[in-house]
Design an enzyme around this catalytic site. Structure first.
Site, PDB file in Angstrom:
ATOM      1  N   LYS A 147      16.859 -14.277  -0.898  1.00 50.84           N
ATOM      2  CA  LYS A 147      16.881 -12.909  -1.420  1.00 50.84           C
ATOM      3  C   LYS A 147      15.758 -12.799  -2.439  1.00 50.84           C
ATOM      4  CE  LYS A 147      19.297  -9.088  -0.990  1.00 50.84           C
ATOM      5  NZ  LYS A 147      20.020  -8.541   0.158  1.00 50.84           N
ATOM      6  N   ASP A 187      16.412  -3.800   0.855  1.00 56.02           N
ATOM      7  CA  ASP A 187      17.728  -3.783   0.197  1.00 56.02           C
ATOM      8  C   ASP A 187      17.676  -2.548  -0.708  1.00 56.02           C
ATOM      9  OD1 ASP A 187      20.306  -5.474  -0.289  1.00 56.02           O
ATOM     10  OD2 ASP A 187      19.650  -5.033  -2.308  1.00 56.02           O
TER      11      ASP A 187
HETATM   12  P1  NDP Z   1      19.937   2.324  -1.181  1.00 56.16           P
HETATM   13  O1  NDP Z   1      18.975   2.104  -2.282  1.00 56.16           O
HETATM   14  O2  NDP Z   1      19.476   2.964   0.059  1.00 56.16           O
HETATM   15  O3  NDP Z   1      21.208   3.143  -1.714  1.00 56.16           O
HETATM   16  C1  NDP Z   1      22.003   2.712  -2.778  1.00 56.16           C
HETATM   17  C2  NDP Z   1      22.932   3.874  -3.091  1.00 56.16           C
HETATM   18  O4  NDP Z   1      23.928   3.463  -4.016  1.00 56.16           O
HETATM   19  C3  NDP Z   1      22.197   5.026  -3.733  1.00 56.16           C
HETATM   20  O5  NDP Z   1      22.796   6.212  -3.294  1.00 56.16           O
HETATM   21  C4  NDP Z   1      22.466   4.803  -5.222  1.00 56.16           C
HETATM   22  O6  NDP Z   1      22.387   5.969  -5.998  1.00 56.16           O
HETATM   23  C5  NDP Z   1      23.885   4.343  -5.146  1.00 56.16           C
HETATM   24  N1  NDP Z   1      24.273   3.635  -6.341  1.00 56.16           N
HETATM   25  C6  NDP Z   1      23.605   2.663  -7.001  1.00 56.16           C
HETATM   26  N2  NDP Z   1      24.302   2.261  -8.070  1.00 56.16           N
HETATM   27  C7  NDP Z   1      25.441   2.990  -8.062  1.00 56.16           C
HETATM   28  C8  NDP Z   1      26.578   3.047  -8.894  1.00 56.16           C
HETATM   29  N3  NDP Z   1      26.685   2.259  -9.956  1.00 56.16           N
HETATM   30  N4  NDP Z   1      27.566   3.931  -8.588  1.00 56.16           N
HETATM   31  C9  NDP Z   1      27.469   4.742  -7.509  1.00 56.16           C
HETATM   32  N5  NDP Z   1      26.409   4.726  -6.681  1.00 56.16           N
HETATM   33  C10 NDP Z   1      25.418   3.869  -6.967  1.00 56.16           C
HETATM   34  O7  NDP Z   1      20.569   0.880  -0.890  1.00 56.16           O
HETATM   35  P2  NDP Z   1      21.310   0.380   0.428  1.00 56.16           P
HETATM   36  O8  NDP Z   1      22.135   1.463   0.997  1.00 56.16           O
HETATM   37  O9  NDP Z   1      20.325  -0.316   1.269  1.00 56.16           O
HETATM   38  O10 NDP Z   1      22.245  -0.763  -0.190  1.00 56.16           O
HETATM   39  C11 NDP Z   1      23.545  -0.468  -0.705  1.00 56.16           C
HETATM   40  C12 NDP Z   1      24.317  -1.765  -0.803  1.00 56.16           C
HETATM   41  O11 NDP Z   1      24.403  -2.366   0.491  1.00 56.16           O
HETATM   42  C13 NDP Z   1      23.711  -2.844  -1.710  1.00 56.16           C
HETATM   43  O12 NDP Z   1      24.748  -3.593  -2.291  1.00 56.16           O
HETATM   44  C14 NDP Z   1      22.951  -3.715  -0.725  1.00 56.16           C
HETATM   45  O13 NDP Z   1      22.757  -5.022  -1.208  1.00 56.16           O
HETATM   46  C15 NDP Z   1      23.913  -3.699   0.443  1.00 56.16           C
HETATM   47  N6  NDP Z   1      23.324  -4.058   1.722  1.00 56.16           N
HETATM   48  C16 NDP Z   1      22.266  -3.352   2.241  1.00 56.16           C
HETATM   49  C17 NDP Z   1      21.748  -3.703   3.461  1.00 56.16           C
HETATM   50  C18 NDP Z   1      20.680  -2.909   4.127  1.00 56.16           C
HETATM   51  O14 NDP Z   1      20.398  -3.200   5.292  1.00 56.16           O
HETATM   52  N7  NDP Z   1      20.092  -1.928   3.472  1.00 56.16           N
HETATM   53  C19 NDP Z   1      22.253  -4.878   4.203  1.00 56.16           C
HETATM   54  C20 NDP Z   1      23.413  -5.483   3.615  1.00 56.16           C
HETATM   55  C21 NDP Z   1      23.893  -5.090   2.399  1.00 56.16           C
HETATM   56  P3  NDP Z   1      21.096   6.297  -6.914  1.00 56.16           P
HETATM   57  O15 NDP Z   1      20.193   7.045  -6.000  1.00 56.16           O
HETATM   58  O16 NDP Z   1      21.628   7.081  -8.035  1.00 56.16           O
HETATM   59  O17 NDP Z   1      20.534   4.961  -7.355  1.00 56.16           O
END
Ligand code: NDP
Length: 466
Positions: A147, A187
């Site tokens: 990572k 990510d």
């Molecule tokens: P993105 O950056 O696309 O989206 C993250 C989302 O979560 C945004 O809407 C963000 O809002 C929101 N967010 C962040 N912090 C908080 C919080 N404290 N409370 C509420 N909402 C929050 O990331 P991903 O969708 O790619 O990733 C999301 C999760 O999934 C992570 O844990 C990542 O490690 C995991 N993951 C992702 C993968 C992938 O393929 N993308 C694969 C496996 C796991 P804001 O815009 O305000 O920051």
């Protein structure tokens, strides 16, 4: 030294026989982690949660204790930290920290995403890298775990600023990665735009090698269904779990958190399964719509316009917006799918989940539930699908992207999606099989840890002292 976890020692003629105790060995490895890195609390949480579930495997395989396998497993093969200098549009110079933790390459080249978020630290990257090792093993594909990322905050930055940051980041990272060595992906904060900039920078320095990153654009080696993979995979896993328990997704009410890549496609697939997703959120607040969240509008606001989720409620009459965490919103529903970030569900919020009559929690985000929240699920008979199993679809399709790059072919959306579906079904099946083998009473978290661990452990044993 093995002394700390050997409970009994006696002489059998000429041989010294050690009777090892799995529990005391696990405690000794936890002590070592704590002593070496007392401030790495996220990594400790991730590692301890896994170690605590491995006792029955060590009882069955005392040779793992003798080989001090767990201490090797929790120590990354390599942890790289570097300076990332970049210039903002107003001419100022800035410095961020870059990280790549290459955790374990027993079963294949290092593989795992890059995260751009102010909270990124060596601790966070180590926790994510450790989880990635077992997650990648669960996919059944030949990929090790890694990572990386930076404490750079892409929010509010111009495209040019993000590009300059990515170019600087890759100028250093390129020394450590390669198509058969280490293959990063996206990510939090790293989507198609960032992967494009990172790939362009890598190409200038090393020539065109499209297997060096995954999550690429379709015109330069990306895979169809990669953007959808984590969210779709989460629903395939959830569907498999419900099916095994004699239930179905049809007509279920679902709370989703987050509004990014994972959340958006989780909402799409849940809706296709006939469920109603009633919430989504960002780090400011959440939207509630009893009629079902429109994933296309979420995508438009968050990905295309790079806006805030608040704007959703301004455009949809039946939707309400509230500041704060979606997990504090009290309403009865059936399934919780946390898809935002780590530690977003506290113990108290887990209690509310139980009070709201939720029967299933499956994790799209990495480690969104604190350990006490997971214990609360168990105490309340809530079935729990842990992140390393439920969200493995993203990295699985990344590995399929690597296969396509090696073949110099592109598979159809349907081919990739079908393989993803099979992989997620298989992840649930092998987790369930481990649960049954070790009589864990439908503890799919322990089942996933054990199933992921066994393959890595066998391989590390086969490869000698590595
Ligand atoms: P993105 O950056 O696309 O989206 C993250 C989302 O979560 C945004 O809407 C963000 O809002 C929101 N967010 C962040 N912090 C908080 C919080 N404290 N409370 C509420 N909402 C929050 O990331 P991903 O969708 O790619 O990733 C999301 C999760 O999934 C992570 O844990 C990542 O490690 C995991 N993951 C992702 C993968 C992938 O393929 N993308 C694969 C496996 C796991 P804001 O815009 O305000 O920051």
């Amino acid at each position: 030294m093995l002394g700390g976890f050997i409970s009994k020692k006696y002489f059998d003629r000429k041989r010294v026989v050690f009777v090892s105790n799995a529990k005391s060995y696990i405690e000794s490895v936890k002590d070592t982690i704590q002593r070496r890195d007392p401030n790495q609390t996220e990594f400790q949480e991730a590692a301890f949660t896994v170690l605590d579930t491995l006792e029955p495997v060590l009882d069955k395989h005392p040779e793992y204790i003798k080989a001090n396998l767990l201490e090797r497993l929790v120590e990354p093969e390599r942890a790289i930290q570097f300076r990332v200098p970049w210039q903002s549009d107003d001419g100022q110079f800035h410095v961020n920290r870059g990280f790549r933790v290459q955790f374990n390459s027993a079963i294949g080249p290092y593989k795992g995403g890059l995260r751009l978020h102010p909270s990124v630290s060596l601790d966070v990257v180590k926790f994510l890298g450790f989880e990635q090792v077992l997650k990648n093993s669960l996919t059944g594909l030949p990929i090790g775990g890694a990572k990386g990322g930076s404490d750079f905050n892409p929010k509010g930055k111009s495209d040019s600023e993000v590009m300059r940051f990515c170019q600087s980041f890759m100028t250093e990272l390129q020394r450590h990665i390669g198509p058969d060595l280490d293959v990063p992906a996206g990510d939090i904060g790293v989507g198609g735009r960032e992967i494009g900039f990172l790939f362009g920078a890598y190409k200038r320095l090393n020539g065109y090698q499209n297997g060096v990153l995954t999550g690429k654009g379709l015109t330069f080696g990306g895979s169809l269904a990669r953007p959808e993979a984590t969210g779709f995979g989460l629903l395939y896993y959830t569907h498999a779990m419900l099916k095994a328990l004699g239930d179905t997704l049809t007509n279920k009410k679902i709370k989703v958190s987050g509004a990014g890549n994972v959340a958006t496609y989780a909402i799409q697939k849940a809706t296709e399964y006939g469920a109603t997703v009633i919430t989504c959120s960002d780090s400011d607040g959440y939207v509630y719509d009893p009629n079902g969240i429109d994933f296309k509008l979420v995508k438009q606001i968050k990905e295309v316009e790079r806006g805030r989720i608040k704007e959703y409620a301004q455009r949809v009459e039946t939707a309400e917006y509230h500041d704060g965490s979606v997990w504090d919103f009290d309403i009865n529903y059936d399934i919780a799918l946390p898809c935002a970030t780590q530690n977003e569900i506290s113990k108290d919020q887990a209690k509310l989940i139980a009070k709201d009559r939720v029967k299933y929690v499956c994790e799209g985000a990495n480690m969104p539930s604190v350990p006490d929240a997971i214990a609360t699920y168990r105490d309340n008979n809530i079935y729990y699908g842990p992140a390393k199993a439920a969200n493995a679809g993203g990295v699985a399709v990344s590995a399929l992207e690597m296969s396509q790059n090696s073949e110099r072919l592109s598979w159809s959306f349907e081919t990739v999606d079908n393989r993803l579906h099979d992989i997620m079904d298989n992840i649930f099946e092998i987790s369930e099989a481990a649960d049954k083998e070790y009589q864990l009473n439908q503890d799919y978290q322990a089942g996933a840890n054990i199933a992921g661990f066994e393959k890595v452990a066998q391989t590390m044993m086969a490869q000698g002292l590595v």
